[in-house]
Design a protein around this motif. Structure first.
Motif, short mmCIF file in Angstrom:
data_model
loop_
_atom_site.label_atom_id
_atom_site.label_comp_id
_atom_site.label_asym_id
_atom_site.label_seq_id
_atom_site.Cartn_x
_atom_site.Cartn_y
_atom_site.Cartn_z
N GLY A 1 37.84 -17.91 120.78
CA GLY A 1 36.79 -16.90 120.84
C GLY A 1 35.54 -17.31 120.08
O GLY A 1 35.45 -18.39 119.49
N ALA A 2 34.55 -16.41 120.09
CA ALA A 2 33.25 -16.73 119.52
C ALA A 2 33.27 -16.90 118.00
O ALA A 2 32.51 -17.70 117.44
N GLY A 3 34.15 -16.16 117.31
CA GLY A 3 34.12 -16.15 115.84
C GLY A 3 34.39 -17.48 115.19
O GLY A 3 33.94 -17.74 114.07
N VAL A 4 35.13 -18.36 115.86
CA VAL A 4 35.54 -19.61 115.23
C VAL A 4 34.49 -20.71 115.35
O VAL A 4 34.44 -21.63 114.54
N GLN A 5 33.62 -20.62 116.35
CA GLN A 5 32.75 -21.74 116.69
C GLN A 5 31.77 -22.12 115.57
O GLN A 5 31.57 -23.30 115.27
N ARG A 6 31.13 -21.13 114.97
CA ARG A 6 30.04 -21.40 114.02
C ARG A 6 30.49 -22.30 112.87
O ARG A 6 29.90 -23.35 112.61
N TRP A 7 31.58 -21.92 112.19
CA TRP A 7 31.97 -22.68 111.01
C TRP A 7 32.83 -23.88 111.34
O TRP A 7 32.86 -24.87 110.59
N LEU A 8 33.48 -23.87 112.47
CA LEU A 8 34.17 -25.08 112.92
C LEU A 8 33.15 -26.20 113.13
O LEU A 8 33.37 -27.35 112.71
N LYS A 9 32.01 -25.88 113.74
CA LYS A 9 30.99 -26.89 114.00
C LYS A 9 30.25 -27.30 112.73
O LYS A 9 29.92 -28.47 112.54
#
Length: 432
Positions: A16-24
């Motif tokens: 989902g959207a919540g994981v993308q920001r800090w994973l990147k």
């Protein structure tokens, strides 16, 4: 190399959207002088699971996991849901059924689980991390919310150890679109606002995703607010270019709750199909992800369900491939009081596909302005039916003529690696 502890609820295999920001961010931080250490729950309740995201985790990354207790098991038992049924976020309802016990559960969640259902993880995490950091020091800490319990953990560590702290607000707290649906008592509302102000006032820096939200957070008590948008990772688009489908397929990636359901858009499309035989034969709608029952009802009432495909949640890479092969991409901004500040993460990945975007939202909102600034498509007010019809016709005309439009060079500023550099500059500033 400096070290930063990142407190985040969402981490692979959460999807989902919540994981993308800090994973990147974590993927690229080492290139800018920062070694990340991630603290995340061992047993979270994410809205989706995507094990393909493990490929983005850097080698030899320290990831600390501790168990979290959440009331979702009790919620499922109380409302009669199956144990393996994932709880949808943002009040999205796939079946259209709302019973009394669900309403009671929402009231309990808003008034007793403050700031959110992960509140029972706050004190154990503060105790554990305080001891851990005394033996394993870091130069800065980051908390990412929602869930805003992550900020409360960071606040507790800040009080005990005084480590420089960056609070990242991917979404608002008390101004989030569903806040008024929590049925808060006056006392609970005051507590939410008190905790929010305490977090914003104590953080050495606050980072958020758009200008309107930055202004709101400043008014609520933050003194050092920086805007670092979400973005796209060029590594995710190595499959480009792809062949574009021949049908005029408009695709939406991600969840659609009732606040994102643009009733007048469906009316506009229905009228266009009645007026234009060619468009009637070519128009297709596709939704990849969870959709609220209200969307299906609206599409059906306007005679569009027979040209609509609804695909359950897909791994991130698969969803991007479908988006890139579509005639156009649909961006729906929530029709809520905070709509001006909504900048969904999918905007930037839409941009990276190069496909034209049909944005339904306020013309003066942050999302619409981004699309216009890079010449990425058409923006329409959700209740202006003539503008909606004109927008669809414009995109259709460009599609049939083979002229989808050309993006300006500005999308480079939304590259995840560039955005990580901007983040590192903020971290450098608060640790001098």
């Amino acid at each position: 190399m400096k070290k930063v502890l990142i407190i985040t609820y969402y981490w692979p295999p959460s999807g989902g959207a919540g994981v993308q920001r800090w994973l990147k961010f974590v993927k690229y931080l080492r290139e800018f002088g920062w070694e990340p250490v991630v603290y995340t729950p061992e047993n979270p309740e994410p809205p989706d699971v995507d094990e393909t995201l493990f490929k983005d985790i850097p080698e030899n990354l320290t990831v600390i996991k501790k168990p979290v207790w959440e009331p979702y098991t009790l919620y499922k038992r109380l409302t009669g849901k199956k144990k393996d049924k994932r709880v949808a976020h943002g009040f999205l309802k796939e079946d259209g059924k709302t019973n009394f016990l669900e309403k009671v559960s929402v009231w309990i969640r808003g008034n007793f689980f403050i700031p959110d259902a992960r509140c029972f993880w706050i004190k154990p995490s503060i105790r554990f991390l305080t001891e851990y950091l005394r033996s394993n020091p870091v130069d800065a800490i980051v908390s990412s919310g929602p869930p805003h319990s992550m900020h409360m953990i960071a606040l507790g560590i800040k009080k005990k150890l005084g480590i420089p702290w960056l609070a990242d607000f991917r979404d608002p707290w008390t101004e989030i679109d569903f806040y008024n649906q929590l049925m808060l008592t006056d006392a609970a509302n005051r507590k939410h606002k008190k905790l929010e102000k305490e977090v914003l006032s104590a953080a050495d820096a606050v980072v958020t995703i758009g200008n309107n939200l930055a202004e709101s957070l400043t008014k609520l008590g933050a003194s050092n607010v920086k805007v670092i948008t979400n973005g796209f990772d060029a590594d995710d688009f190595g499959f480009l270019p792809v062949e574009i489908e021949r049908s005029f397929t408009i695709t939406h990636i991600g969840s659609v709750n009732k606040d994102r359901n643009p009733e007048m858009l469906w009316q506009a499309m229905s009228e266009l199909c009645a007026e234009n035989e060619e468009m009637n034969s070519k128009l297709r709608l596709r939704f990849v992800g969870k959709v609220d029952f209200s969307l299906k009802y609206s599409l059906d009432s306007h005679g569009l369900m027979n040209r609509t495909e609804i695909i359950p949640y897909l791994p991130h890479q698969d969803a991007l491939r479908i988006a890139a092969s579509s005639a156009a991409l649909l961006l729906l901004i929530n029709q809520t009081p905070n709509q001006q500040s909504i900048v969904t993460g999918k905007i930037f990945e839409y941009l990276a596909t190069g496909r034209p975007i049909l944005c339904i939202g306020p013309e003066s909102g942050d999302g619409s302005m981004i699309i216009r600034n890079v010449n990425a498509g058409v923006t329409c007010e959700p209740n202006d039916i003539q503008a909606l019809k004109d927008g669809v016709v414009r995109i259709y005309k460009n599609f049939t003529e083979g002229h989808p439009g050309e993006l300006k060079d500005k999308i480079g500023s939304y590259n995840r690696k560039y955005l990580t550099m901007k983040l590192s500059e903020v971290l450098d500033t608060i640790t001098r």
